[in-house]
Design a protein around this motif. Structure first.
Motif, PDB file in Angstrom:
ATOM      1  N   UNK A 159      15.615  -9.466 -53.747  1.00  0.00           N
ATOM      2  CA  UNK A 159      15.705  -9.501 -55.207  1.00  0.00           C
ATOM      3  C   UNK A 159      16.673  -8.452 -55.718  1.00  0.00           C
ATOM      4  N   UNK A 160      17.183  -8.693 -56.926  1.00  0.00           N
ATOM      5  CA  UNK A 160      18.080  -7.762 -57.596  1.00  0.00           C
ATOM      6  C   UNK A 160      17.496  -7.434 -58.968  1.00  0.00           C
ATOM      7  N   UNK A 161      17.568  -6.166 -59.319  1.00  0.00           N
ATOM      8  CA  UNK A 161      17.099  -5.732 -60.635  1.00  0.00           C
ATOM      9  C   UNK A 161      18.160  -4.871 -61.305  1.00  0.00           C
ATOM     10  N   UNK A 162      18.252  -5.015 -62.619  1.00  0.00           N
ATOM     11  CA  UNK A 162      19.056  -4.128 -63.446  1.00  0.00           C
ATOM     12  C   UNK A 162      18.113  -3.166 -64.150  1.00  0.00           C
ATOM     13  N   UNK A 163      18.361  -1.877 -63.990  1.00  0.00           N
ATOM     14  CA  UNK A 163      17.548  -0.858 -64.641  1.00  0.00           C
ATOM     15  C   UNK A 163      18.297  -0.306 -65.845  1.00  0.00           C
ATOM     16  N   UNK A 164      17.721  -0.480 -67.036  1.00  0.00           N
ATOM     17  CA  UNK A 164      18.230   0.171 -68.239  1.00  0.00           C
ATOM     18  C   UNK A 164      17.808   1.635 -68.168  1.00  0.00           C
ATOM     19  N   UNK A 172      15.143  -8.606 -63.985  1.00  0.00           N
ATOM     20  CA  UNK A 172      15.524  -9.298 -62.749  1.00  0.00           C
ATOM     21  C   UNK A 172      16.840 -10.046 -62.909  1.00  0.00           C
ATOM     22  N   UNK A 173      17.630 -10.067 -61.835  1.00  0.00           N
ATOM     23  CA  UNK A 173      18.888 -10.803 -61.797  1.00  0.00           C
ATOM     24  C   UNK A 173      18.792 -11.796 -60.651  1.00  0.00           C
ATOM     25  N   UNK A 174      18.942 -13.077 -60.936  1.00  0.00           N
ATOM     26  CA  UNK A 174      18.792 -14.106 -59.911  1.00  0.00           C
ATOM     27  C   UNK A 174      20.109 -14.280 -59.159  1.00  0.00           C
ATOM     28  N   UNK A 175      20.164 -13.700 -57.956  1.00  0.00           N
ATOM     29  CA  UNK A 175      21.368 -13.804 -57.118  1.00  0.00           C
ATOM     30  C   UNK A 175      21.230 -14.872 -56.038  1.00  0.00           C
ATOM     31  N   UNK A 176      20.010 -15.340 -55.773  1.00  0.00           N
ATOM     32  CA  UNK A 176      19.825 -16.407 -54.800  1.00  0.00           C
ATOM     33  C   UNK A 176      19.634 -15.960 -53.369  1.00  0.00           C
ATOM     34  N   UNK A 177      19.487 -14.654 -53.137  1.00  0.00           N
ATOM     35  CA  UNK A 177      19.251 -14.170 -51.778  1.00  0.00           C
ATOM     36  C   UNK A 177      17.757 -14.190 -51.450  1.00  0.00           C
ATOM     37  N   UNK A 178      17.453 -14.276 -50.166  1.00  0.00           N
ATOM     38  CA  UNK A 178      16.061 -14.237 -49.721  1.00  0.00           C
ATOM     39  C   UNK A 178      15.831 -13.202 -48.622  1.00  0.00           C
ATOM     40  N   UNK A 185      27.471  -3.874 -56.022  1.00  0.00           N
ATOM     41  CA  UNK A 185      28.540  -3.168 -56.734  1.00  0.00           C
ATOM     42  C   UNK A 185      28.818  -3.853 -58.060  1.00  0.00           C
ATOM     43  N   UNK A 186      29.196  -3.057 -59.066  1.00  0.00           N
ATOM     44  CA  UNK A 186      29.673  -3.565 -60.345  1.00  0.00           C
ATOM     45  C   UNK A 186      31.190  -3.716 -60.305  1.00  0.00           C
ATOM     46  N   UNK A 187      31.704  -4.688 -61.031  1.00  0.00           N
ATOM     47  CA  UNK A 187      33.142  -4.771 -61.265  1.00  0.00           C
ATOM     48  C   UNK A 187      33.552  -3.666 -62.244  1.00  0.00           C
ATOM     49  N   UNK A 195      27.094  -8.824 -54.491  1.00  0.00           N
ATOM     50  CA  UNK A 195      26.001  -8.484 -53.583  1.00  0.00           C
ATOM     51  C   UNK A 195      26.336  -8.911 -52.164  1.00  0.00           C
ATOM     52  N   UNK A 196      25.885  -8.091 -51.211  1.00  0.00           N
ATOM     53  CA  UNK A 196      26.035  -8.404 -49.789  1.00  0.00           C
ATOM     54  C   UNK A 196      24.647  -8.384 -49.162  1.00  0.00           C
ATOM     55  N   UNK A 197      24.362  -9.368 -48.334  1.00  0.00           N
ATOM     56  CA  UNK A 197      22.997  -9.565 -47.862  1.00  0.00           C
ATOM     57  C   UNK A 197      22.972  -9.851 -46.366  1.00  0.00           C
ATOM     58  N   UNK A 198      21.804  -9.620 -45.767  1.00  0.00           N
ATOM     59  CA  UNK A 198      21.632  -9.902 -44.348  1.00  0.00           C
ATOM     60  C   UNK A 198      21.620 -11.393 -44.042  1.00  0.00           C
ATOM     61  N   UNK A 199      21.620 -12.243 -45.067  1.00  0.00           N
ATOM     62  CA  UNK A 199      21.744 -13.680 -44.831  1.00  0.00           C
ATOM     63  C   UNK A 199      23.197 -14.098 -44.600  1.00  0.00           C
ATOM     64  N   UNK A 200      24.081 -13.100 -44.462  1.00  0.00           N
ATOM     65  CA  UNK A 200      25.501 -13.270 -44.170  1.00  0.00           C
ATOM     66  C   UNK A 200      26.295 -13.822 -45.355  1.00  0.00           C
ATOM     67  N   UNK A 201      25.745 -13.692 -46.548  1.00  0.00           N
ATOM     68  CA  UNK A 201      26.441 -14.187 -47.726  1.00  0.00           C
ATOM     69  C   UNK A 201      26.831 -13.044 -48.664  1.00  0.00           C
ATOM     70  N   UNK A 202      27.871 -13.316 -49.433  1.00  0.00           N
ATOM     71  CA  UNK A 202      28.289 -12.442 -50.533  1.00  0.00           C
ATOM     72  C   UNK A 202      28.261 -13.286 -51.799  1.00  0.00           C
ATOM     73  N   UNK A 203      27.656 -12.746 -52.838  1.00  0.00           N
ATOM     74  CA  UNK A 203      27.513 -13.517 -54.076  1.00  0.00           C
ATOM     75  C   UNK A 203      28.023 -12.711 -55.268  1.00  0.00           C
ATOM     76  N   UNK A 204      28.473 -13.435 -56.283  1.00  0.00           N
ATOM     77  CA  UNK A 204      28.902 -12.842 -57.539  1.00  0.00           C
ATOM     78  C   UNK A 204      28.038 -13.377 -58.665  1.00  0.00           C
TER      79      UNK A 204
END
Length: 208
Positions: A159-164, A172-178, A185-187, A195-204
């Motif tokens: 899961x991904x979270x944005x903390x104010x 919560x931010x839905x990136x689709x990783x499990x 990283x932010x742009x 995001x980089x994940x152990x599922x071998x994917x990178x998502x934006x």
């Protein structure tokens, strides 16, 4: 084009950070050492044995004046641009997993294995707010937004979270990783999270 390489660490290298206006590089390793290098020659400028545990993460302040390195012993060490140890934070006994300096202030965010994101004002050498990530998970990687108002946390459970930071509120931010995260990283404009994940994917994900 590769400009050089260095292989002096005796364990896996867990983090790198530019400092001193990009003229120097700090690296940290499971060998418990912080090494300092000249850029771009990669000539070693210093070696610090200041941790008793494996080092997990490193970050440099935006002005290059401070370097923070964290360990599995729950300790953060601060180094100045000359390579001198200038302070420390003794947090929980559990490992500190990730550290990141704010781009707008001398404030360090750090994530603990117990699931907290904590803040430390380096200019005052004083602790600040603490926030616990929802769902009994922990952050594997954290990063600040360019405006210094938010911290993104990529977590062990995918899961991904944005903390104010001001409100101490998680979104919560839905990136689709499990599977567990390895990096976030932010742009530069703060509009995207990568995001980089152990599922071998990178998502934006667009967040603005």
């Amino acid at each position: 084009k590769e400009l050089g390489s260095a292989e002096k660490h005796l364990g896996g290298v867990n983090g790198v950070a530019f400092f001193n206006n990009g003229a120097s590089l700090a690296t940290v390793s499971t060998d418990q050492l912080v090494r300092l290098w000249d850029v771009p020659s990669l000539t070693e400028k210093g070696k610090l044995k200041i941790h008793r545990w494996r080092i997990t993460s490193v970050s440099a302040s935006s002005d290059g004046a401070w370097i923070a390195s964290a360990s599995e012993g729950g300790v953060i060490k601060f180094i100045d641009a000359s390579g001198k140890e200038v302070g420390e934070v003794k947090g929980e006994e559990k490992p500190i997993v990730s550290v990141a300096f704010s781009p707008k202030a001398p404030v360090l965010a750090y994530a603990t294995e117990s699931g907290k994101i904590c803040f430390y004002d380096v200019s005052k050498m004083a602790g600040g707010a603490e926030s616990t990530i929802p769902d009994e998970t922990r952050a594997n990687s954290i990063a600040w937004s360019p405006d210094g108002k938010s911290v993104v946390a990529g977590c062990q459970d995918g899961k991904v979270y944005l903390l104010d930071v001001e409100k101490s509120a998680f979104q919560p931010v839905k990136m689709g990783h499990e599977r567990p995260f390895l990096g976030v990283a932010f742009s530069p404009d703060g509009a995207w999270i990568a995001s980089a994940c152990m599922d071998r994917s990178v998502r934006l994900m667009r967040v603005k």
